[in-house]
Design a protein around this motif. Structure first.
Motif, PDB file in Angstrom:
ATOM      1  N   UNK A 430       6.011  28.257  10.302  1.00 43.74           N
ATOM      2  CA  UNK A 430       4.801  27.428  10.292  1.00 43.74           C
ATOM      3  C   UNK A 430       5.128  25.980  10.649  1.00 43.74           C
ATOM      4  N   UNK A 431       4.142  25.247  11.129  1.00 42.49           N
ATOM      5  CA  UNK A 431       4.342  23.898  11.664  1.00 42.49           C
ATOM      6  C   UNK A 431       5.025  22.955  10.679  1.00 42.49           C
ATOM      7  N   UNK A 432       4.639  22.998   9.426  1.00 44.87           N
ATOM      8  CA  UNK A 432       5.143  22.015   8.455  1.00 44.87           C
ATOM      9  C   UNK A 432       6.269  22.568   7.583  1.00 44.87           C
ATOM     10  N   UNK A 433       6.973  23.557   8.073  1.00 48.39           N
ATOM     11  CA  UNK A 433       8.072  24.152   7.304  1.00 48.39           C
ATOM     12  C   UNK A 433       9.190  23.141   7.066  1.00 48.39           C
ATOM     13  N   UNK A 434       9.740  23.159   5.867  1.00 48.39           N
ATOM     14  CA  UNK A 434      10.907  22.351   5.538  1.00 48.39           C
ATOM     15  C   UNK A 434      12.109  23.279   5.358  1.00 48.39           C
ATOM     16  N   UNK A 435      13.184  22.997   6.076  1.00 44.50           N
ATOM     17  CA  UNK A 435      14.400  23.797   5.952  1.00 44.50           C
ATOM     18  C   UNK A 435      15.441  23.056   5.125  1.00 44.50           C
ATOM     19  N   UNK A 436      16.293  23.827   4.471  1.00 47.61           N
ATOM     20  CA  UNK A 436      17.389  23.262   3.691  1.00 47.61           C
ATOM     21  C   UNK A 436      18.683  23.301   4.493  1.00 47.61           C
ATOM     22  N   UNK A 437      19.434  22.224   4.430  1.00 50.93           N
ATOM     23  CA  UNK A 437      20.786  22.190   4.999  1.00 50.93           C
ATOM     24  C   UNK A 437      21.759  22.531   3.883  1.00 50.93           C
ATOM     25  N   UNK A 456      12.541  17.495  17.675  1.00 49.91           N
ATOM     26  CA  UNK A 456      11.324  17.605  18.481  1.00 49.91           C
ATOM     27  C   UNK A 456      11.636  17.744  19.974  1.00 49.91           C
ATOM     28  N   UNK A 457      12.794  17.275  20.381  1.00 49.22           N
ATOM     29  CA  UNK A 457      13.145  17.317  21.804  1.00 49.22           C
ATOM     30  C   UNK A 457      13.470  18.732  22.267  1.00 49.22           C
ATOM     31  N   UNK A 458      14.038  19.551  21.380  1.00 52.84           N
ATOM     32  CA  UNK A 458      14.485  20.887  21.782  1.00 52.84           C
ATOM     33  C   UNK A 458      13.694  22.014  21.128  1.00 52.84           C
ATOM     34  N   UNK A 459      12.964  21.699  20.073  1.00 57.08           N
ATOM     35  CA  UNK A 459      12.298  22.750  19.311  1.00 57.08           C
ATOM     36  C   UNK A 459      13.206  23.379  18.281  1.00 57.08           C
TER      37      UNK A 459
END
Length: 500
Positions: A430-437, A456-459
């Protein structure tokens, strides 16, 4: 006088076997050879070719019309390398035709010597240094060189729209040990004459060195990804400290994660930029390569690996700007085991090099249970030479590793690393997904900060890492991957920061 003449003529006739010559015939030779004391070959070549520089040696060329298959209009052609320069050990060449095996003999008149002032009549006692295979890889009107065997047990291949880069070897023995490395050599080859319309070529080879003999089968299948099916049966004359199976050899001078120490118009110079390992548990591990200041040996302990390889992931010409080497077209080489290899480790050796003329990267499999002296050790794998469809994690993979902090109002002694990932796993989010490092650092490092941000440059996504090294003269190992809640979305980035 008649009897000796008949004997001489008989020596030139093909040797006939009860059935077609095959891998078992070579294996019997390897076993018999292992029971004999090793005899170190003594170079015996004229000074005219022994003293040649590399450029002068390359000026010696095999005449294409002298190929043993030239007049037969077969899909494959053979060409041969002349002895000279560093290649001063003769290799015996044979052709298999049905039940017959005939030796392909060296003839200096089958070569042109370019600008070299060499009298061919003085070279009649020489042999071949190696050979290469030609096949219409890129178009039907020209047979490209697709495979080359030259020097010790080294060979290299290419697929469609590729240029030569890294190499493979038949075997690595005691690599990076203080005792010194032993380099087994392919001493004899047998090549099956193909039939019209064949799309694969079978090659057998006999390997020999002080402590190891071996029989090899190579089935070459040229294509977009050229595949070589490798089968080997090894015999030890005496114990070996470290046996490297399916070794790959490459070059890394500098890249995105390590800048050039001298002024150079080329942003990157390397034949490979990382080691990829697919474990038997489903984890994919990516280790970017470095050019260390001193020898660096690391490994991954695994059981029944899916595969491993030295990869060239950067495919953009702008990253290299080298019109002669065309590093962006160099193949990645992927080792895909056949059957279960059991427990062992994938070992990576990284050696300091001042320039790109030295292969300073080696990777291979080391079994936990080495062969026993006198007992056969069998191994099989497929070796893929890839460019456009390289092996990678089905989730997402590392596209670049960059080192540096960027602008700092108050510079400090921290080390910054940026890791970019791309892949299909991100397309479903989803657009507003937050991922963990998920980042870990070994005892010689302190993790100061880490975060995952969308690129944002590569997706894709980027992990920003900042850490501090505790002891400058020791390496630091860092691992990182992307996660969404409890779901892993990327391969594991596994980086070694060499000692300063």
């Amino acid at each position: 006088m008649l009897a000796p003449a008949l004997i001489i003529m008989g020596c030139l006739l093909p040797i006939q076997y009860a059935s077609a010559f095959n891998f078992n015939d070579v294996a019997q030779r390897a076993k018999a050879l292992s029971a004999k004391a090793y005899v170190k070959p003594v170079p015996d070549i004229p000074k005219e070719v022994d003293d040649l520089t590399l450029e002068q040696y390359r000026d010696i060329r095999f005449k294409s019309e002298k190929s043993p298959w030239a007049s037969a209009k077969l899909p494959f052609d053979l060409a041969f390398f002349h002895e000279g320069h560093l290649f001063n050990q003769p290799v015996k060449m044979n052709e298999i035709l049905g039940k017959n095996v005939r030796e392909i003999r060296f003839d200096p008149n089958n070569f042109t010597y370019g600008a070299n002032k060499i009298d061919p009549s003085k070279l009649r006692g020489l042999g071949f240094a190696g050979f290469r295979v030609h096949y219409p890889l890129n178009n039907t009107s020209y047979k490209d060189e697709v495979l080359s065997f030259l020097g010790a047990s080294y060979f290299r291949a290419i697929g469609k729209d590729q240029r030569y880069g890294l190499s493979a070897r038949g075997l690595a023995v005691d690599t990076a040990l203080n005792s010194g490395e032993e380099f087994p050599q392919f001493v004899e080859f047998w090549i099956e004459r193909p039939k019209a319309g064949d799309k694969q070529l079978t090659i057998y080879a006999l390997l020999n060195s002080r402590r190891v003999t071996g029989a090899y089968s190579f089935i070459l299948k040229p294509g977009v990804d050229t595949a070589i099916e490798v089968k080997a049966q090894l015999y030890l004359r005496e114990n070996v400290s470290k046996l490297g199976i399916a070794p790959l050899t490459s070059m890394f001078l500098y890249g995105k994660n390590q800048r050039s120490p001298v002024e150079d118009y080329r942003p990157e110079v390397h034949d490979s930029d990382g080691l990829l390992v697919a474990s038997g548990t489903g984890e994919w591990i990516w280790r970017p390569l470095v050019n260390p200041k001193r020898l660096l040996v690391t490994s991954y302990t695994l059981s029944n690996p899916i595969g491993f390889g030295l990869m060239q992931r950067e495919r953009n010409f702008a990253a290299y700007q080298d019109l002669s080497s065309r590093y962006e077209k160099g193949p990645s080489a992927w080792v895909q085991p056949k059957g279960k290899w059991g427990s062992g480790r994938v070992e990576l050796v990284q050696i300091p090099t001042p320039d790109e003329t030295n292969d300073n990267i080696v990777a291979y499999w080391v079994p936990d249970t080495p062969p026993k002296v006198g007992q056969p050790f069998n191994i099989e794998y497929t070796l893929l030479w890839q460019k456009d469809a390289e092996k990678s994690s089905p989730l997402s993979w590392v596209t670049q590793t960059r080192r540096g902090n960027g602008f700092q109002a108050k510079p400090d002694d921290s080390i910054g690393l940026l890791v970019d990932f791309e892949g299909p796993a991100f397309k479903k989010l989803p657009e507003n997904t937050k991922l963990d490092a998920v980042v870990s650092v070994d005892d010689n490092g302190k993790l100061l900060s880490s975060e995952a941000v969308k690129n944002e440059a590569t997706g894709g996504w980027r992990i920003n890492i900042k850490l501090r090294r505790n002891e400058e003269n020791k390496p630091v190992e860092i691992r990182a991957f992307l996660r969404n809640a409890n779901t892993t979305l990327s391969e594991t980035w596994s980086y070694i920061l060499p000692p300063n």
